[in-house]
Design an enzyme around this catalytic site. Structure first.
Site, PDB file in Angstrom:
ATOM      1  N   LYS A  24       0.864  -1.188   0.000  1.00  0.00           N
ATOM      2  CA  LYS A  24       0.000   0.000   0.000  1.00  0.00           C
ATOM      3  C   LYS A  24       0.885   1.217   0.000  1.00  0.00           C
ATOM      4  CE  LYS A  24      -4.493   0.711   0.275  1.00  0.00           C
ATOM      5  NZ  LYS A  24      -5.503  -0.278  -0.111  1.00  0.00           N
TER       6      LYS A  24
HETATM    7  N1  GLU Z   1      -7.200  -0.040  -3.197  1.00  0.00           N
HETATM    8  C1  GLU Z   1      -8.000  -1.196  -3.455  1.00  0.00           C
HETATM    9  C2  GLU Z   1      -8.045  -2.099  -2.245  1.00  0.00           C
HETATM   10  O1  GLU Z   1      -7.877  -1.668  -1.134  1.00  0.00           O
HETATM   11  C3  GLU Z   1      -7.581  -1.914  -4.712  1.00  0.00           C
HETATM   12  C4  GLU Z   1      -6.192  -2.445  -4.737  1.00  0.00           C
HETATM   13  C5  GLU Z   1      -5.757  -2.978  -6.087  1.00  0.00           C
HETATM   14  O2  GLU Z   1      -6.577  -3.085  -6.975  1.00  0.00           O
HETATM   15  O3  GLU Z   1      -4.578  -3.287  -6.193  1.00  0.00           O
HETATM   16  O4  GLU Z   1      -8.324  -3.268  -2.346  1.00  0.00           O
END
Ligand code: GLU
Length: 422
Positions: free
Chosen positions: A112
């Site tokens: 993240k």
């Molecule tokens: N930000 C989204 C999540 O928390 C998507 C992450 C992604 O598609 O890599 O799942």
């Protein structure tokens, strides 16, 4: 004084992630060595990003990328822009991505990122320059085979287009698979925009069936009307659910007969807010969380279901569209009340699942029809829901701990097979 400390502990996302991990690891009788590996992120990067603002001034922003695990494949996870971003939050969200990708059994680890900034006060040009410099600072650690960012809170398809372009300029070739959640014309996937909301709808439908309810007799309150909440509400409305409440951060709407979400969608697209929509009455956003309904969908931020409101919640099902909306202490209260929780790492995994499909399509250079994306997503969500139910039943644990156990078991098994490189 004690209350202050308790409140902080209750709402620290990294503590919340760690508490669930420990419980699940204990139940799994996880090897102590694997326990040590998985309880810390593999890599944490902090960057300070200089950005020339529109008025000529130079501003310095702090950004993070945390790669929690790369055991099952490239790290995967979104990038968020918000004033509240901090390292503990990004760490927790990275670990949740590892568990989420493992729950839906896609070949990714977890990561993240985030930048501490207030995107609401920044111009498009400032956001573009900040995004491009952030991408350049991460150039060695991201890549289709290394770490693949995606949108999250306050980032979108345009942000991903800038990241893809910046990375490609450095590589001297177009590399679409470096990020997912891109606009369709530059390698995005059909169905990605709706995917997280669609996943929430699909698992809620499974839960409703399991509890012997029907969509027509099910009232739904959705908290958050951003990408996840708005699509979850729309798709649930289309499935026959009665969406009686929408809570935003600053306002709310209620209609006991069900809100016409299609009309609300059009209204928000036109005005930028749900406030003033005439198809429902104005309602207090905090009251909506504890109002009469069968399904509550927290689809915005962390820590919205806490010891302050958990005991008053009336919903039979909570489908977590957001990451980390329920605190550990609130989990205990909800379990006592018999609330059926569809935990975040299962409920909102539709987004990253279609991100996986996007990555596959980019690498093949062959793009799927939307119906194919949706059918593949449905199969993954139903399968994963059933696996979690099976784990919960056979191990005698709640749905959240069951999904952590399933995920940890899968990640640990990969590490065991790969071995530790010395
Ligand atoms: N930000 C989204 C999540 O928390 C998507 C992450 C992604 O598609 O890599 O799942």
């Amino acid at each position: 004084m004690a209350t202050v400390i308790d409140t902080h502990m209750e709402t620290n996302p990294w503590e919340a992630q760690a508490a669930r991990f420990e419980l699940a690891a204990q139940k799994l009788n996880l090897d102590k060595g694997f326990w040590k590996i998985l309880s810390q992120p593999a890599r944490e990067i902090t960057v300070h990003i200089p950005v020339q603002m529109d008025d000529g001034r130079i501003e310095l922003f702090t950004g993070y990328r945390v790669q929690h695990s790369m055991a099952r494949g490239p790290a995967k996870g979104g990038i968020r822009y918000a004033p509240e971003v901090n390292l503990d939050e990004v760490r927790a969200l990275a670990a949740w991505m590892t568990w989420k990708c493992a729950v839906v059994d896609i070949p990714f680890g977890g990561a993240k990122g985030g930048i501490i900034c207030d995107p609401k006060t920044m111009s498009r040009g400032e956001l573009e320059r900040m995004t491009r410099r952030f991408t350049a600072e991460l150039i060695e650690v991201i890549g289709p085979e290394k770490d693949v960012p995606a949108p999250d809170v306050n980032t979108n398809e345009q942000t991903m287009a800038w990241m893809m372009d910046t990375y490609s300029m450095h590589m001297r070739q177009t590399v679409t698979a470096v990020v997912t959640g891109k606009p369709i014309e530059i390698g995005g996937s059909r169905g990605r925009r709706e995917a997280t909301g669609r996943g929430v709808m699909l698992v809620t439908l499974q839960a409703v069936k399991k509890l012997g309810m029907t969509p027509e007799n099910t009232r739904v309150v959705v908290q958050g009307f951003g990408n996840v909440g708005s699509h979850a509400a729309l798709l649930m409305h289309e499935q026959g659910f009665k969406v009686t409440g929408i809570a935003e951060w600053n306002c709310g709407l209620h209609n006991a007969h069900g809100i016409n979400i299609k009309e609300l969608f059009a209204y928000k697209a036109k005005t930028g807010t749900i406030q003033g929509f005439t198809g429902a009455e104005a309602a207090d956003q905090h009251e909506l969380m504890i109002s009469d309904c069968e399904v509550l969908v927290p689809a915005a931020m962390e820590n919205v279901i806490t010891t302050h409101n958990a005991s008053q919640i009336k919903a039979r099902i909570i489908a977590e569209g957001a990451n980390g909306p329920t605190t550990v202490a609130a989990d205990d209260i909800l379990q006592e009340k018999g609330v059926f929780i569809i935990p975040d790492i299962l409920a909102n995994a539709g987004g990253v699942t279609v991100s996986y499909f996007e990555w596959v399509q980019d690498r093949q250079g062959y793009f799927w029809k939307e119906a194919h994306v949706n059918a593949e997503l449905e199969a993954v969500m139903i399968d994963s829901f059933e696996s979690v139910m099976h784990y919960a039943a056979t191990h005698g644990v709640n749905n959240r701990i069951a999904s952590y156990m399933l995920a940890i078991d899968r990640v640990a098994s990969t590490i065991r097979t790969r071995g530790i490189y010395a």
